[in-house]
Design an enzyme around this catalytic site. Structure first.
Site, PDB file in Angstrom:
ATOM      1  N   ASN A 210      -7.768  26.254 -37.531  1.00 28.03           N
ATOM      2  CA  ASN A 210      -8.085  25.261 -36.493  1.00 28.03           C
ATOM      3  C   ASN A 210      -7.650  25.797 -35.131  1.00 28.03           C
ATOM      4  OD1 ASN A 210      -5.235  24.417 -35.957  1.00 28.03           O
ATOM      5  ND2 ASN A 210      -5.363  23.892 -38.120  1.00 28.03           N
ATOM      6  N   LYS A 289     -14.848  39.836 -51.775  1.00 29.08           N
ATOM      7  CA  LYS A 289     -15.597  39.246 -50.668  1.00 29.08           C
ATOM      8  C   LYS A 289     -16.849  38.532 -51.210  1.00 29.08           C
ATOM      9  CE  LYS A 289     -17.989  40.432 -46.458  1.00 29.08           C
ATOM     10  NZ  LYS A 289     -18.813  41.453 -45.847  1.00 29.08           N
TER      11      LYS A 289
END
Ligand code: CTP
Length: 400
Positions: A210, A289
């Site tokens: 954030n 990934k």
């Protein structure tokens, strides 16, 4: 003069006959346990040599803004960051005028401009210069900016005049400086502060986070240290350096933050949760990934809820004084009050993050302190000043 122990004091010496007394001021500061660095103006060097103040302070004296060598060693920004407080003694009418108008044309004035902390002045000048309207107006302006003015004293002056304008004696200046500088209202208290965002990994190269910059938590940590408290700072990844005198514990995820808090909370007098803890984390971490699926136009991530650290601290037996932050975009005060009750807090600090001027990455903030019995609004000001006021508020609650 206990409040001067371990403090970084920047002494500014400007050009007046009283400059010879600065040697005595350095000696008293050192004896009180402070680290001292000295900046001299060009005209101060006409009255006392840098070598004298260097020998007494144990540090190289800075004199020149444009000296490449000294800027490389410790330039005006580094000096301003290093100092806990600035004392200018003697302060001439010229330096007072420069500071009042915000002019920075030498090392002392630029450093003071770049400094965001307490500045004290011990004026010294001829009595007519002191009485002059312009000098008095300049001083009034500085007082509104919370500069402290010590003296001047009255008596016979070097020029033969009699009146107000003599610099106070070094010991008087030191006594005023030491009592104004720091009240140490949290001395003997220990505080745990969380700050910054958390990072919740999705796979080895991606995470959810954030916009928290950590600025509010770091400046609260600094203010708590200044107030004499012992501070532990647990922080997610941010781009600012932690205060030197704290126990710093870096973490990345919400789970790591929870564990670090629970490990360090025992015996703390105050807990302040400024961290923007992720409410949810990816339910499964992908060891490899994640590859783009050619056949699909979307990707669904399952998230699981994290524990509420603040609420967990409130529920502890022998809990500290618990302070939370409510970062809200709507219905600020209502939402904050709900969090105060739901999380069982002693104090919540309501913070409007929809306003870009005071939001996550800003240097300023404007907050309301809410307890079950009181609401206190702190107008927009820099996070350092807001932090000092928040710590003062908390200290009244925990020391009474
Ligand atoms: N907090 C916490 N642990 C969490 C989430 C939040 O300790 N898992 C703390 C924050 O550090 C802050 C306070 O709770 O002091 C409020 O955070 P905020 O994000 O405003 O509230 P939430 O409880 O997450 O509620 P919402 O996001 O729904 O507004």
């Amino acid at each position: 003069m206990k409040s001067l122990v371990n403090k970084n004091i920047l002494l500014g010496v400007t050009g007046g006959i009283a400059a010879y007394k600065s040697a005595e001021i350095v000696r008293h500061l050192k004896k009180s346990g402070s680290a001292v660095r000295v900046i001299m103006t060009k005209s101060a060097e006409e009255f006392i040599t840098p070598l004298t103040l260097q020998a007494l302070s144990g540090n190289r004296v800075s004199t020149d803004l444009l000296d490449v060598e000294s800027e490389a060693a410790m330039g005006h920004i580094e000096l301003a960051k290093w100092a806990d407080a600035i004392l200018i003694a003697p302060a001439t009418a010229n330096t007072i005028a420069k500071l009042s108008s915000g002019r920075g044309d030498d090392l002392l004035s630029t450093t003071t401009l770049a400094f965001d902390g307490p500045v004290s002045l011990a004026p010294a000048m001829n009595q007519t210069m002191w009485r002059d309207d312009r000098t008095q107006e300049n001083l009034e302006k500085l007082k509104t900016k919370e500069f402290k003015i010590f003296g001047p004293g009255s008596g016979e002056q070097a020029c033969g005049d009699i009146g107000l304008g003599r610099m106070l004696e070094p010991l008087e200046i030191l006594q005023l400086f030491s009592s104004s500088f720091n009240q140490e209202e949290m001395s003997g208290k220990s505080i745990l502060i969380t700050a910054g965002p958390t990072q919740e990994p999705i796979d080895p190269v991606r995470y959810i986070t954030n916009r928290s910059s950590g600025k509010m938590g770091y400046s609260l940590a600094e203010a708590a240290i200044q107030s004499g408290a012992e501070v532990t700072l647990i922080s997610g990844p941010v781009h600012i350096d932690p205060p030197e005198k704290c126990n710093f514990i870096p973490i990345e995820t919400a789970v790591e933050m929870y564990e670090a808090v629970m490990h360090h909370i025992k015996g703390k007098d105050v807990y302040i949760g400024t961290a923007a803890v992720a409410d949810y984390s990816p339910a499964n971490f992908n060891e490899s990934k994640i590859k783009k699926e050619e056949s699909s136009s979307s990707l669904t991530l399952e998230l699981q809820k994290n524990r509420d650290i603040l609420k967990s601290v409130s529920k502890l037996a022998n809990r500290p004084y618990v302070v939370g932050f409510a970062a809200e975009t709507d219905d600020l005060l209502d939402n904050a009050e709900k969090k105060l009750i739901n999380k069982g807090l002693d104090l919540i600090i309501a913070n409007d993050v929809s306003n870009k001027e005071i939001g996550f990455d800003s240097d300023d903030n404007e907050v309301t302190l809410i307890t079950t019995t009181e609401k206190k609004y702190l107008e927009k000001q820099n996070k350092k000043k807001i932090s000092k006021k928040i710590i003062e508020f908390i200290s009244l609650a925990v020391t009474n």
